[in-house]
Design a protein around this motif. Structure first.
Motif, PDB file in Angstrom:
ATOM      1  N   UNK A   1       0.823  -1.214   0.000  1.00 26.93           N
ATOM      2  CA  UNK A   1       0.000   0.000   0.000  1.00 26.93           C
ATOM      3  C   UNK A   1       0.854   1.260   0.000  1.00 26.93           C
ATOM      4  N   UNK A   2       1.925   1.249   0.762  1.00 25.23           N
ATOM      5  CA  UNK A   2       2.776   2.442   0.817  1.00 25.23           C
ATOM      6  C   UNK A   2       3.479   2.684  -0.517  1.00 25.23           C
ATOM      7  N   UNK A   3       3.828   1.619  -1.221  1.00 26.71           N
ATOM      8  CA  UNK A   3       4.459   1.786  -2.530  1.00 26.71           C
ATOM      9  C   UNK A   3       3.473   2.338  -3.547  1.00 26.71           C
ATOM     10  N   UNK A   4       2.222   1.928  -3.465  1.00 30.22           N
ATOM     11  CA  UNK A   4       1.225   2.452  -4.393  1.00 30.22           C
ATOM     12  C   UNK A   4       1.010   3.938  -4.200  1.00 30.22           C
ATOM     13  N   UNK A   5       0.918   4.366  -2.951  1.00 32.52           N
ATOM     14  CA  UNK A   5       0.737   5.792  -2.666  1.00 32.52           C
ATOM     15  C   UNK A   5       1.969   6.590  -3.084  1.00 32.52           C
ATOM     16  N   UNK A   6       3.146   6.063  -2.786  1.00 38.75           N
ATOM     17  CA  UNK A   6       4.378   6.745  -3.176  1.00 38.75           C
ATOM     18  C   UNK A   6       4.514   6.800  -4.692  1.00 38.75           C
ATOM     19  N   UNK A   7       4.053   5.765  -5.365  1.00 35.79           N
ATOM     20  CA  UNK A   7       4.118   5.740  -6.826  1.00 35.79           C
ATOM     21  C   UNK A   7       3.281   6.834  -7.455  1.00 35.79           C
TER      22      UNK A   7
ATOM     23  N   UNK B   1       2.378   9.657  -5.993  1.00 36.05           N
ATOM     24  CA  UNK B   1       3.021  10.937  -5.674  1.00 36.05           C
ATOM     25  C   UNK B   1       4.191  11.184  -6.635  1.00 36.05           C
ATOM     26  N   UNK B   2       4.953  10.136  -6.902  1.00 32.39           N
ATOM     27  CA  UNK B   2       6.061  10.235  -7.853  1.00 32.39           C
ATOM     28  C   UNK B   2       5.541  10.614  -9.230  1.00 32.39           C
ATOM     29  N   UNK B   3       4.445  10.018  -9.648  1.00 28.58           N
ATOM     30  CA  UNK B   3       3.874  10.309 -10.960  1.00 28.58           C
ATOM     31  C   UNK B   3       3.430  11.767 -11.053  1.00 28.58           C
ATOM     32  N   UNK B   4       2.806  12.272 -10.011  1.00 29.32           N
ATOM     33  CA  UNK B   4       2.334  13.662 -10.030  1.00 29.32           C
ATOM     34  C   UNK B   4       3.523  14.615 -10.069  1.00 29.32           C
TER      35      UNK B   4
ATOM     36  N   UNK C   1       4.386  16.923 -13.380  1.00 30.69           N
ATOM     37  CA  UNK C   1       4.434  18.389 -13.326  1.00 30.69           C
ATOM     38  C   UNK C   1       5.790  18.886 -13.820  1.00 30.69           C
ATOM     39  N   UNK C   2       6.850  18.232 -13.400  1.00 24.84           N
ATOM     40  CA  UNK C   2       8.189  18.633 -13.840  1.00 24.84           C
ATOM     41  C   UNK C   2       8.380  18.479 -15.336  1.00 24.84           C
ATOM     42  N   UNK C   3       7.894  17.379 -15.885  1.00 24.02           N
ATOM     43  CA  UNK C   3       8.026  17.144 -17.321  1.00 24.02           C
ATOM     44  C   UNK C   3       7.167  18.136 -18.099  1.00 24.02           C
ATOM     45  N   UNK C   4       5.986  18.459 -17.588  1.00 24.85           N
ATOM     46  CA  UNK C   4       5.127  19.442 -18.253  1.00 24.85           C
ATOM     47  C   UNK C   4       5.779  20.821 -18.251  1.00 24.85           C
TER      48      UNK C   4
END
Length: 71
Positions: free
Chosen positions: A25-31, A33-36, A40-43
């Motif tokens: 569960x913690x990896x899914x939430x961290x994943x 957050x990483x995606x967001x 944003x950085x790539x955009x």
């Protein structure tokens, strides 16, 4: 340029999906957050590249090198 941007977004999304496959569960939430954060950085990088393209197109190649201080 656009193809590289799409490839970077796809790599980021695949990282999120990979972290969901581990089923922690913690990896899914961290994943997500990483995606967001990466999305944003790539955009912002794409937006900066577009602004640079517009500036160079407006100034021309000679004007752009003069703007950068190179003669």
């Amino acid at each position: 340029m656009g193809l590289v941007w799409v490839a970077m977004e796809a790599a980021t999304l695949s990282t999120v999906l990979w972290s969901r496959c581990i089923a922690a569960a913690s990896l899914g939430e961290a994943g997500w957050k990483y995606f967001i954060l990466c999305g944003v950085g790539i955009a912002q990088a794409l937006f900066g590249t577009i602004l640079l393209y517009i500036a160079v197109r407006r100034l021309g190649a000679e004007g752009a090198t003069r703007f950068c201080g190179r003669t």
